[in-house]
Motif scaffolding. Structure first.
Motif, PDB file in Angstrom:
ATOM      1  N   MET A   2      41.869  35.928  69.885  1.00 13.82           N
ATOM      2  CA  MET A   2      42.003  37.348  69.565  1.00 13.82           C
ATOM      3  C   MET A   2      42.426  37.598  68.114  1.00 13.82           C
ATOM      4  SD  MET A   2      44.293  40.318  71.334  1.00 13.82           S
ATOM      5  CE  MET A   2      43.380  40.392  72.842  1.00 13.82           C
TER       6      MET A   2
ATOM      7  N   ASP B 299      41.754  35.150  85.880  1.00 11.86           N
ATOM      8  CA  ASP B 299      41.117  35.567  84.625  1.00 11.86           C
ATOM      9  C   ASP B 299      39.685  35.991  84.893  1.00 11.86           C
ATOM     10  OD1 ASP B 299      40.607  35.969  81.837  1.00 11.86           O
ATOM     11  OD2 ASP B 299      42.065  34.401  81.393  1.00 11.86           O
TER      12      ASP B 299
ATOM     13  N   PRO C  30      54.213  40.108  71.138  1.00 15.37           N
ATOM     14  CA  PRO C  30      53.930  39.032  70.179  1.00 15.37           C
ATOM     15  C   PRO C  30      53.471  39.589  68.838  1.00 15.37           C
ATOM     16  CG  PRO C  30      52.692  38.738  72.251  1.00 15.37           C
ATOM     17  CD  PRO C  30      53.236  40.129  72.245  1.00 15.37           C
ATOM     18  N   GLY C  31      53.780  38.821  67.791  1.00 14.53           N
ATOM     19  CA  GLY C  31      53.170  39.096  66.498  1.00 14.53           C
ATOM     20  C   GLY C  31      51.856  38.337  66.396  1.00 14.53           C
TER      21      GLY C  31
ATOM     22  N   ILE D 131      47.543  32.904  74.871  1.00 20.36           N
ATOM     23  CA  ILE D 131      48.963  33.060  75.216  1.00 20.36           C
ATOM     24  C   ILE D 131      49.172  32.870  76.721  1.00 20.36           C
ATOM     25  CG2 ILE D 131      50.854  34.743  75.324  1.00 20.36           C
ATOM     26  CD1 ILE D 131      49.753  35.913  72.640  1.00 20.36           C
TER      27      ILE D 131
ATOM     28  N   GLY E 160      44.243  41.198  77.864  1.00 17.26           N
ATOM     29  CA  GLY E 160      44.152  42.170  76.775  1.00 17.26           C
ATOM     30  C   GLY E 160      42.879  42.000  75.978  1.00 17.26           C
TER      31      GLY E 160
ATOM     32  N   LYS F 147      35.332  32.505  82.388  1.00 13.20           N
ATOM     33  CA  LYS F 147      36.058  31.349  81.834  1.00 13.20           C
ATOM     34  C   LYS F 147      36.188  30.184  82.832  1.00 13.20           C
ATOM     35  CE  LYS F 147      38.369  33.732  78.127  1.00 13.20           C
ATOM     36  NZ  LYS F 147      37.532  34.928  78.218  1.00 13.20           N
TER      37      LYS F 147
ATOM     38  N   THR G 220      45.261  32.623  68.434  1.00 17.06           N
ATOM     39  CA  THR G 220      44.357  32.586  69.599  1.00 17.06           C
ATOM     40  C   THR G 220      43.017  33.183  69.154  1.00 17.06           C
ATOM     41  OG1 THR G 220      44.820  34.829  70.359  1.00 17.06           O
ATOM     42  CG2 THR G 220      46.319  33.096  71.122  1.00 17.06           C
TER      43      THR G 220
ATOM     44  N   TYR H 120      43.994  50.200  70.203  1.00 16.71           N
ATOM     45  CA  TYR H 120      44.794  49.020  70.562  1.00 16.71           C
ATOM     46  C   TYR H 120      46.285  49.322  70.406  1.00 16.71           C
ATOM     47  CZ  TYR H 120      46.459  44.217  70.816  1.00 16.71           C
ATOM     48  OH  TYR H 120      47.128  43.059  71.195  1.00 16.71           O
TER      49      TYR H 120
ATOM     50  N   ASP I  89      38.975  40.884  87.453  1.00 11.77           N
ATOM     51  CA  ASP I  89      38.644  41.821  86.384  1.00 11.77           C
ATOM     52  C   ASP I  89      39.704  42.916  86.466  1.00 11.77           C
ATOM     53  OD1 ASP I  89      37.781  43.802  84.701  1.00 11.77           O
ATOM     54  OD2 ASP I  89      35.727  43.866  85.458  1.00 11.77           O
ATOM     55  N   VAL I  90      40.605  42.953  85.494  1.00 11.23           N
ATOM     56  CA  VAL I  90      41.751  43.867  85.614  1.00 11.23           C
ATOM     57  C   VAL I  90      41.366  45.337  85.455  1.00 11.23           C
ATOM     58  CG1 VAL I  90      43.420  42.127  84.837  1.00 11.23           C
ATOM     59  CG2 VAL I  90      42.446  43.736  83.166  1.00 11.23           C
TER      60      VAL I  90
ATOM     61  N   ASN J  99      49.011  39.892  81.456  1.00 12.44           N
ATOM     62  CA  ASN J  99      48.765  39.446  80.081  1.00 12.44           C
ATOM     63  C   ASN J  99      47.365  39.757  79.564  1.00 12.44           C
ATOM     64  OD1 ASN J  99      49.440  37.633  77.702  1.00 12.44           O
ATOM     65  ND2 ASN J  99      47.648  36.566  78.534  1.00 12.44           N
TER      66      ASN J  99
ATOM     67  N   THR K 140      52.523  41.932  78.742  1.00 10.63           N
ATOM     68  CA  THR K 140      52.261  41.596  77.335  1.00 10.63           C
ATOM     69  C   THR K 140      51.910  42.865  76.574  1.00 10.63           C
ATOM     70  OG1 THR K 140      51.465  39.394  77.937  1.00 10.63           O
ATOM     71  CG2 THR K 140      50.905  40.215  75.737  1.00 10.63           C
ATOM     72  N   SER K 141      52.796  43.223  75.658  1.00  6.77           N
ATOM     73  CA  SER K 141      52.517  44.337  74.748  1.00  6.77           C
ATOM     74  C   SER K 141      52.107  43.728  73.400  1.00  6.77           C
ATOM     75  CB  SER K 141      53.753  45.239  74.647  1.00  6.77           C
ATOM     76  OG  SER K 141      53.513  46.303  73.773  1.00  6.77           O
TER      77      SER K 141
ATOM     78  N   THR L 144      49.294  35.817  66.501  1.00  4.40           N
ATOM     79  CA  THR L 144      49.351  34.543  67.238  1.00  4.40           C
ATOM     80  C   THR L 144      47.997  33.859  67.198  1.00  4.40           C
ATOM     81  OG1 THR L 144      50.974  35.582  68.704  1.00  4.40           O
ATOM     82  CG2 THR L 144      50.042  33.495  69.432  1.00  4.40           C
TER      83      THR L 144
ATOM     84  N   LYS M 190      49.012  49.509  73.531  1.00  2.00           N
ATOM     85  CA  LYS M 190      50.169  48.614  73.625  1.00  2.00           C
ATOM     86  C   LYS M 190      51.477  49.405  73.593  1.00  2.00           C
ATOM     87  CE  LYS M 190      48.123  44.614  74.075  1.00  2.00           C
ATOM     88  NZ  LYS M 190      48.319  43.805  75.289  1.00  2.00           N
TER      89      LYS M 190
HETATM   90  P1  NAI Z   1      42.782  35.893  74.206  1.00  2.00           P
HETATM   91  O1  NAI Z   1      41.604  36.690  73.832  1.00  2.00           O
HETATM   92  O2  NAI Z   1      42.766  34.425  74.051  1.00  2.00           O
HETATM   93  O3  NAI Z   1      43.244  36.220  75.712  1.00  2.00           O
HETATM   94  C1  NAI Z   1      43.023  37.449  76.322  1.00  2.00           C
HETATM   95  C2  NAI Z   1      42.971  37.224  77.796  1.00  2.00           C
HETATM   96  O4  NAI Z   1      42.708  38.446  78.494  1.00  2.00           O
HETATM   97  C3  NAI Z   1      41.837  36.257  78.161  1.00  2.00           C
HETATM   98  O5  NAI Z   1      42.314  35.373  79.132  1.00  2.00           O
HETATM   99  C4  NAI Z   1      40.777  37.179  78.702  1.00  2.00           C
HETATM  100  O6  NAI Z   1      39.859  36.572  79.561  1.00  2.00           O
HETATM  101  C5  NAI Z   1      41.660  38.190  79.411  1.00  2.00           C
HETATM  102  N1  NAI Z   1      40.924  39.404  79.753  1.00  2.00           N
HETATM  103  C6  NAI Z   1      40.269  40.250  78.937  1.00  2.00           C
HETATM  104  N2  NAI Z   1      39.646  41.216  79.633  1.00  2.00           N
HETATM  105  C7  NAI Z   1      39.925  40.973  80.938  1.00  2.00           C
HETATM  106  C8  NAI Z   1      39.593  41.619  82.157  1.00  2.00           C
HETATM  107  N3  NAI Z   1      38.821  42.708  82.186  1.00  2.00           N
HETATM  108  N4  NAI Z   1      40.055  41.083  83.305  1.00  2.00           N
HETATM  109  C9  NAI Z   1      40.830  39.984  83.303  1.00  2.00           C
HETATM  110  N5  NAI Z   1      41.192  39.332  82.183  1.00  2.00           N
HETATM  111  C10 NAI Z   1      40.745  39.819  81.019  1.00  2.00           C
HETATM  112  O7  NAI Z   1      43.976  36.461  73.329  1.00  2.00           O
HETATM  113  P2  NAI Z   1      45.532  36.263  73.405  1.00  2.00           P
HETATM  114  O8  NAI Z   1      46.013  36.386  72.037  1.00  2.00           O
HETATM  115  O9  NAI Z   1      45.910  35.084  74.179  1.00  2.00           O
HETATM  116  O10 NAI Z   1      45.953  37.605  74.175  1.00  2.00           O
HETATM  117  C11 NAI Z   1      46.857  37.617  75.268  1.00  2.00           C
HETATM  118  C12 NAI Z   1      47.617  38.905  75.236  1.00  2.00           C
HETATM  119  O11 NAI Z   1      48.434  38.915  74.057  1.00  2.00           O
HETATM  120  C13 NAI Z   1      46.745  40.157  75.143  1.00  2.00           C
HETATM  121  O12 NAI Z   1      47.292  41.171  75.966  1.00  2.00           O
HETATM  122  C14 NAI Z   1      46.846  40.551  73.675  1.00  2.00           C
HETATM  123  O13 NAI Z   1      46.616  41.923  73.488  1.00  2.00           O
HETATM  124  C15 NAI Z   1      48.271  40.139  73.381  1.00  2.00           C
HETATM  125  N6  NAI Z   1      48.585  39.955  71.975  1.00  2.00           N
HETATM  126  C16 NAI Z   1      47.954  39.020  71.212  1.00  2.00           C
HETATM  127  C17 NAI Z   1      48.300  38.867  69.882  1.00  2.00           C
HETATM  128  C18 NAI Z   1      47.636  37.866  68.995  1.00  2.00           C
HETATM  129  O14 NAI Z   1      47.851  37.904  67.757  1.00  2.00           O
HETATM  130  N7  NAI Z   1      46.856  36.915  69.508  1.00  2.00           N
HETATM  131  C19 NAI Z   1      49.343  39.687  69.255  1.00  2.00           C
HETATM  132  C20 NAI Z   1      49.952  40.629  70.156  1.00  2.00           C
HETATM  133  C21 NAI Z   1      49.588  40.748  71.461  1.00  2.00           C
END
Ligand code: NAI
Length: 254
Positions: free
Chosen positions: A198, A41, A191-192, A22, A97, A44, A196, A161, A68-69, A95, A146-147, A194, A165
């Motif tokens: 995750m 990030d 988001p619902g 996302i 997560g 990566k 990715t 989780y 590193d957040v 964002n 991003t929640s 999605t 959120k």
């Molecule tokens: P993703 O796994 O592709 O992206 C997660 C991102 O967070 C990655 O870029 C990862 O490197 C970064 N991250 C994780 N730990 C970190 C850290 N310690 N420091 C810095 N960056 C860190 O998954 P996605 O889906 O793109 O997730 C993005 C956001 O959307 C997240 O907050 C997730 O919780 C939220 N979300 C995702 C949903 C889904 O169905 N994919 C649904 C609802 C929310």
């Protein structure tokens, strides 16, 4: 009078957790709308290099940073680096997560629990803490956290989780009230399901059952989520304060 055009031309954005999924779609959508994009990030390296090339191809300024957040020092450093490169930050997206494969509360691994809260909640808090002073000085800012739809509709076995959120949504609404009078909006996107990396972490059975129950009958694509960030980052969204916007295929309706 606000001109009703969703452009981000000339705006500077920092997207934390921006290299994949996302966050990456948000970076690209921001650039397409005309914003300069700093993204940060964890690790990566290859994804960062390819994103940087894609952003530069859109003729905007772009930088890729390491963060590193879970470390406040690290978050403060990317804010500083972005300010050094761009001069100012108009838009902040928190964002990053993580989730887990899930477990009932009696089987909870507290290390996993802590990790989820450190990334999902503390990362957002650190980002806002270090950007808001700068936005207050300028009297302008757009912050988008991003929640998740699971903040509104929690599921079993994912307590950490869902709770993290829900905390992001509450934190968003709380901070939004602190800065709304100073020209800064703070909102979150929920988001619902999605498409990715995750998505499948929760397990195939869980995900397939959720998808089958969705009115739209499919997962969303990251680009369909990113459009909500572009809107919230734009000037016409200036009256949105502390809101949760829910692109979720109809799972939660309000
Ligand atoms: P993703 O796994 O592709 O992206 C997660 C991102 O967070 C990655 O870029 C990862 O490197 C970064 N991250 C994780 N730990 C970190 C850290 N310690 N420091 C810095 N960056 C860190 O998954 P996605 O889906 O793109 O997730 C993005 C956001 O959307 C997240 O907050 C997730 O919780 C939220 N979300 C995702 C949903 C889904 O169905 N994919 C649904 C609802 C929310």
């Amino acid at each position: 009078m606000v001109e009703n055009v969703m452009t981000l031309t000339g705006r500077n954005a920092l997207v934390i957790g921006g290299a994949v999924g996302i966050g990456r779609a948000v970076c690209l959508a921001f650039a397409k709308a005309g914003a300069n994009v700093a993204f940060a990030d964890l690790d990566k390296r290859d994804e960062k290099a390819s994103l940087l090339a894609e952003l530069e191809a859109q003729s905007v300024d772009a930088i890729g940073l390491d963060v590193d957040v879970t470390s406040e020092t690290s978050v403060a450093a990317v804010v500083r680096q972005t300010l050094e490169s761009f001069g100012h930050i108009d838009i902040l997206v928190n964002n990053a997560g993580v989730t887990s494969s899930g477990s009932p509360i009696q089987g909870q691994d507290w290390d996993v629990w802590s990790r989820i809260f450190d990334v999902n909640l503390m990362g957002v808090a650190y980002g806002m803490k270090h950007v808001i002073p700068h936005m207050l000085e300028r009297g302008y800012g757009r912050i988008i956290n991003t929640s998740s739809q699971l903040a509104h509709k929690p599921v079993a076995n994912h307590g950490a989780y869902c709770a993290s959120k829900a905390a992001v949504t509450a934190l968003t609404a709380s901070v939004a009230q602190e800065v709304a009078g100073a020209g800064i909006t703070v909102n979150c996107v929920c988001p619902g399901m999605t498409n990715t990396a995750m998505l499948w972490v929760g397990g195939e059975e869980f995900v397939n059952a959720k998808l089958a129950a969705l009115p739209i009958g499919r997962a969303g694509e990251p680009e369909e989520i990113a459009s909500a960030y572009v809107y919230l980052a734009s000037d016409p969204a200036g009256f949105f304060i502390g809101q949760s916007i829910s692109p979720n295929g109809g799972d939660v309706m309000w």
